[in-house]
Design an enzyme around this catalytic site. Structure first.
Site, PDB file in Angstrom:
ATOM      1  N   HIS A 158      36.606  31.378  34.768  1.00 20.75           N
ATOM      2  CA  HIS A 158      37.333  31.691  36.003  1.00 20.75           C
ATOM      3  C   HIS A 158      36.513  31.176  37.194  1.00 20.75           C
ATOM      4  O   HIS A 158      35.347  30.813  37.050  1.00 20.75           O
ATOM      5  CB  HIS A 158      37.562  33.203  36.136  1.00 20.75           C
ATOM      6  CG  HIS A 158      36.309  33.999  36.150  1.00 20.75           C
ATOM      7  ND1 HIS A 158      35.858  34.722  35.068  1.00 20.75           N
ATOM      8  CD2 HIS A 158      35.376  34.175  37.113  1.00 20.75           C
ATOM      9  CE1 HIS A 158      34.726  35.305  35.378  1.00 20.75           C
ATOM     10  NE2 HIS A 158      34.403  34.984  36.607  1.00 20.75           N
TER      11      HIS A 158
HETATM   12  C1  T46 Z   1      31.518  36.526  36.629  1.00 18.13           C
HETATM   13  C2  T46 Z   1      30.856  36.585  35.299  1.00 18.13           C
HETATM   14  C3  T46 Z   1      29.442  36.094  35.331  1.00 18.13           C
HETATM   15  C4  T46 Z   1      35.485  45.643  36.500  1.00 18.13           C
HETATM   16  O1  T46 Z   1      36.305  46.584  36.379  1.00 18.13           O
HETATM   17  N1  T46 Z   1      34.581  45.640  37.511  1.00 18.13           N
HETATM   18  C5  T46 Z   1      33.671  44.634  37.682  1.00 18.13           C
HETATM   19  O2  T46 Z   1      32.875  44.666  38.638  1.00 18.13           O
HETATM   20  C6  T46 Z   1      33.673  43.535  36.752  1.00 18.13           C
HETATM   21  C7  T46 Z   1      32.695  42.380  36.915  1.00 18.13           C
HETATM   22  C8  T46 Z   1      34.579  43.568  35.733  1.00 18.13           C
HETATM   23  N2  T46 Z   1      35.463  44.610  35.583  1.00 18.13           N
HETATM   24  C9  T46 Z   1      36.377  44.627  34.436  1.00 18.13           C
HETATM   25  C10 T46 Z   1      37.488  43.597  34.491  1.00 18.13           C
HETATM   26  C11 T46 Z   1      37.757  43.293  33.040  1.00 18.13           C
HETATM   27  O3  T46 Z   1      38.706  44.221  32.536  1.00 18.13           O
HETATM   28  O4  T46 Z   1      35.628  44.325  33.259  1.00 18.13           O
HETATM   29  C12 T46 Z   1      36.421  43.561  32.346  1.00 18.13           C
HETATM   30  C13 T46 Z   1      35.699  42.285  31.927  1.00 18.13           C
HETATM   31  O5  T46 Z   1      35.583  41.402  33.074  1.00 18.13           O
HETATM   32  P1  T46 Z   1      35.648  39.807  32.925  1.00 18.13           P
HETATM   33  O6  T46 Z   1      36.613  39.443  31.866  1.00 18.13           O
HETATM   34  O7  T46 Z   1      35.920  39.260  34.292  1.00 18.13           O
HETATM   35  O8  T46 Z   1      34.158  39.476  32.455  1.00 18.13           O
HETATM   36  P2  T46 Z   1      33.429  38.054  32.403  1.00 18.13           P
HETATM   37  O9  T46 Z   1      32.157  38.255  31.675  1.00 18.13           O
HETATM   38  O10 T46 Z   1      34.329  36.991  31.893  1.00 18.13           O
HETATM   39  O11 T46 Z   1      33.102  37.709  33.947  1.00 18.13           O
HETATM   40  C14 T46 Z   1      32.179  38.505  34.658  1.00 18.13           C
HETATM   41  C15 T46 Z   1      32.650  38.716  36.105  1.00 18.13           C
HETATM   42  O12 T46 Z   1      33.972  39.275  36.107  1.00 18.13           O
HETATM   43  C16 T46 Z   1      32.666  37.446  36.896  1.00 18.13           C
HETATM   44  O13 T46 Z   1      32.767  37.746  38.273  1.00 18.13           O
HETATM   45  O14 T46 Z   1      31.225  35.655  37.432  1.00 18.13           O
HETATM   46  O15 T46 Z   1      30.908  37.881  34.677  1.00 18.13           O
END
Ligand code: T46
Length: 137
Positions: A54
């Site tokens: 993303h």
């Molecule tokens: C990034 C990379 C390095 C929340 O509720 N609060 C939060 O602050 C975050 C970061 C995530 N979430 C929830 C949203 C999703 O349901 O946690 C779940 C997993 O998030 P995501 O699929 O976005 O995780 P990554 O590892 O793909 O990405 C994350 C960060 O979202 C992003 O900003 O740069 O780590």
């Protein structure tokens, strides 16, 4: 920053203090990074999968592998650059407007993320074609 490129990503040396008791590293608002930290989250116990995939419209971040290692592949729609994070005193500064993929988490890796904004799903672009269109606008 819609016009940001992978060359705007920077590895920084995080301040560290050491004596016979080991190391202490510190990141402080206004001194070590160009934004105020509003949120901290961390990724751990990651199996053999890729994360990320993303871009963020506004969010800036500093990523630190506080333990183990991980590859962060940054993409500005024209060029890609891979950053290998494997030291707790190395941080990857990521401006807004760039796509990122996180791959090759080592066993025991902990990736800590210091973020300039609170969590806002509206700030995410999770579709690659949408990201390319966003960069062209
Ligand atoms: C990034 C990379 C390095 C929340 O509720 N609060 C939060 O602050 C975050 C970061 C995530 N979430 C929830 C949203 C999703 O349901 O946690 C779940 C997993 O998030 P995501 O699929 O976005 O995780 P990554 O590892 O793909 O990405 C994350 C960060 O979202 C992003 O900003 O740069 O780590």
């Amino acid at each position: 920053m819609k016009n940001s490129t992978v060359d705007d990503c920077k590895i920084i040396d995080i301040r560290r203090y050491t004596d016979s008791r080991g190391y202490l590293s510190v990141v402080e608002n206004g001194i070590d990074i160009p934004f105020d930290i509003k949120r901290i989250y961390y990724l751990y116990m990651v199996p053999e999968v890729a994360r990320g995939a993303h871009a963020h419209k506004e969010l800036q971040q500093l990523l630190i592998a506080t333990s183990g290692s991980v590859d962060v592949i940054m993409d500005d729609g024209q060029e890609k650059k891979t950053f290998h994070l494997d030291r707790p005193w190395k941080g990857l500064l990521i401006p807004s407007g760039l796509w990122r993929d996180l791959e090759n988490f080592s066993g025991g890796a902990v990736l800590m993320c210091l973020a300039s904004e609170g969590y806002d799903e509206k700030d995410y672009i999770r579709d690659y074609q949408e990201f390319l269109n966003y960069k062209k606008q």
